[in-house]
Design an enzyme around this catalytic site. Structure first.
Site, mmCIF file in Angstrom:
data_model
loop_
_atom_site.group_PDB
_atom_site.id
_atom_site.type_symbol
_atom_site.label_atom_id
_atom_site.label_comp_id
_atom_site.label_asym_id
_atom_site.label_seq_id
_atom_site.Cartn_x
_atom_site.Cartn_y
_atom_site.Cartn_z
ATOM 1 C CB SER A 9 1.709 -7.598 -0.748
ATOM 2 O OG SER A 9 0.503 -8.045 -0.460
ATOM 3 C CG HIS A 27 -2.154 -0.812 1.152
ATOM 4 N ND1 HIS A 27 -3.190 -0.650 0.628
ATOM 5 C CD2 HIS A 27 -2.393 -2.209 1.787
ATOM 6 C CE1 HIS A 27 -4.180 -1.496 0.541
ATOM 7 N NE2 HIS A 27 -3.491 -2.593 1.255
ATOM 8 C CD GLU A 73 -6.212 -4.594 -0.106
ATOM 9 O OE1 GLU A 73 -5.174 -5.266 -0.671
ATOM 10 O OE2 GLU A 73 -6.227 -4.029 1.103
HETATM 11 CO CO CO Z 1 -4.634 -4.270 2.224
#
Ligand code: CO
Ligand code: PHE
Length: 286
Positions: free
Chosen positions: A195, A135, A176
């Protein structure tokens, strides 16, 4: 990321302030935890070079936080001058309203703990690696940063209107799991992808998932899966598109959506154009 439930979470919620923040206590991280960060970072660094959007990669390179779990304070000094966001340390997932309040005030909650080595590839709850690596670089992008704040303000309103389920789908499919179409091909900007060691290649190269153009109402009417790779990704053309599409008052949108049955995560509707693969180089079967 918001949590539908806040019981049975693994973080330590016993010493937090009323706004759910804690001190990061950076000195308490062990050498093994920093080493795990370095391994996660190194693996992900080579993947984002190929699959992430330039906005993410350029910031990642400039920040250079690969040597160990970063100090939130140090990043905050840089964030303050670029987009005026701040990271706040939290024990883990927050109740929806507490989360929205932070975003509305340009504060991004970052989980303090890191996963166990056995969870290298997959964790159930977001940890510091997801929250920070996924993020934080995007918070340096001015348009995206403003979108995040607007989302927080919209969340407070949605909470009052009982529309969080619909609004949460927007966060899921953009913040996301969002993809962006670039001159180089499809690229990722969503933190859940950025990620992830497995989904980042899958979302761009694998022929299976649907990739369809960003459509606000379609997204807010579409369920999502939290325990598998996504079956559908929504693709923006530029970050401005996110900000502009979400500028209107959502109150009438929610009223309209309430009368409709949500689409399945895998749904492909009549007339929807599926976008082609970006780099098209691999065929991971799954
Ligand atoms: Co997140
Ligand atoms: N404009 C939306 C509303 O009035 C708020 C919002 C902004 C929601 C940005 C999502 C993203 O509810």
């Amino acid at each position: 990321m918001t949590g539908e439930t806040v019981h049975k979470l693994r973080g330590d919620y016993s010493r937090m302030r009323p706004d759910y923040t804690v001190d990061q206590e950076w000195d308490a991280y062990s050498a093994g935890e920093h080493e795990l960060w370095r391994r996660l970072y190194r693996r992900q660094q080579s993947l984002v070079a190929k699959y992430a959007c330039d906005e993410f990669n350029d910031t990642l390179a400039a920040l250079r936080f690969g040597e160990g779990i970063p100090r939130f304070d140090a990043i905050n000094r840089k964030l303050a001058v670029v987009t005026n966001w701040q990271l706040v340390a939290v024990p883990g997932l927050l109740p929806d309203l507490a989360f929205f309040e932070h975003l509305a005030h340009r504060r991004f909650p970052v989980t303090v703990w890191i996963r166990e080595p056995e969870e290298f590839d997959y964790i159930v709850e977001p940890d510091v690696f997801h929250d920070f690596f996924g993020h934080v670089p995007m918070l340096f992008n001015p348009v995206f940063a403003d979108y995040m704040q607007a989302y927080g303000q919209g969340g407070i309103k949605a909470h009052a209107l009982g529309a969080i389920e619909m609004l949460s789908r927007l966060y899921w499919y953009t913040v996301e799991f969002g993809l962006i179409e670039t001159p180089k091909g499809l690229r990722a900007y969503g933190a859940g992808i950025l990620s992830s060691g497995g989904e980042i290649g899958y979302c761009i190269d694998n022929p299976r998932p649907n990739r369809i153009g960003f459509d606000l109402m379609r997204i807010m009417q579409t369920r999502y899966k939290i325990d598998t790779f996504q079956e559908t990704y929504f693709v923006i053309r530029e970050f401005r598109e996110l900000f502009d599409a979400t500028a209107p008052d959502f109150t009438p949108y929610y009223a309209e959506l309430r009368g409709r049955e949500p689409h399945a995560a895998s749904a492909l509707l009549a007339g929807e154009r599926v976008l082609h693969r970006g780099t098209g180089s691999r065929d991971e079967s799954h």
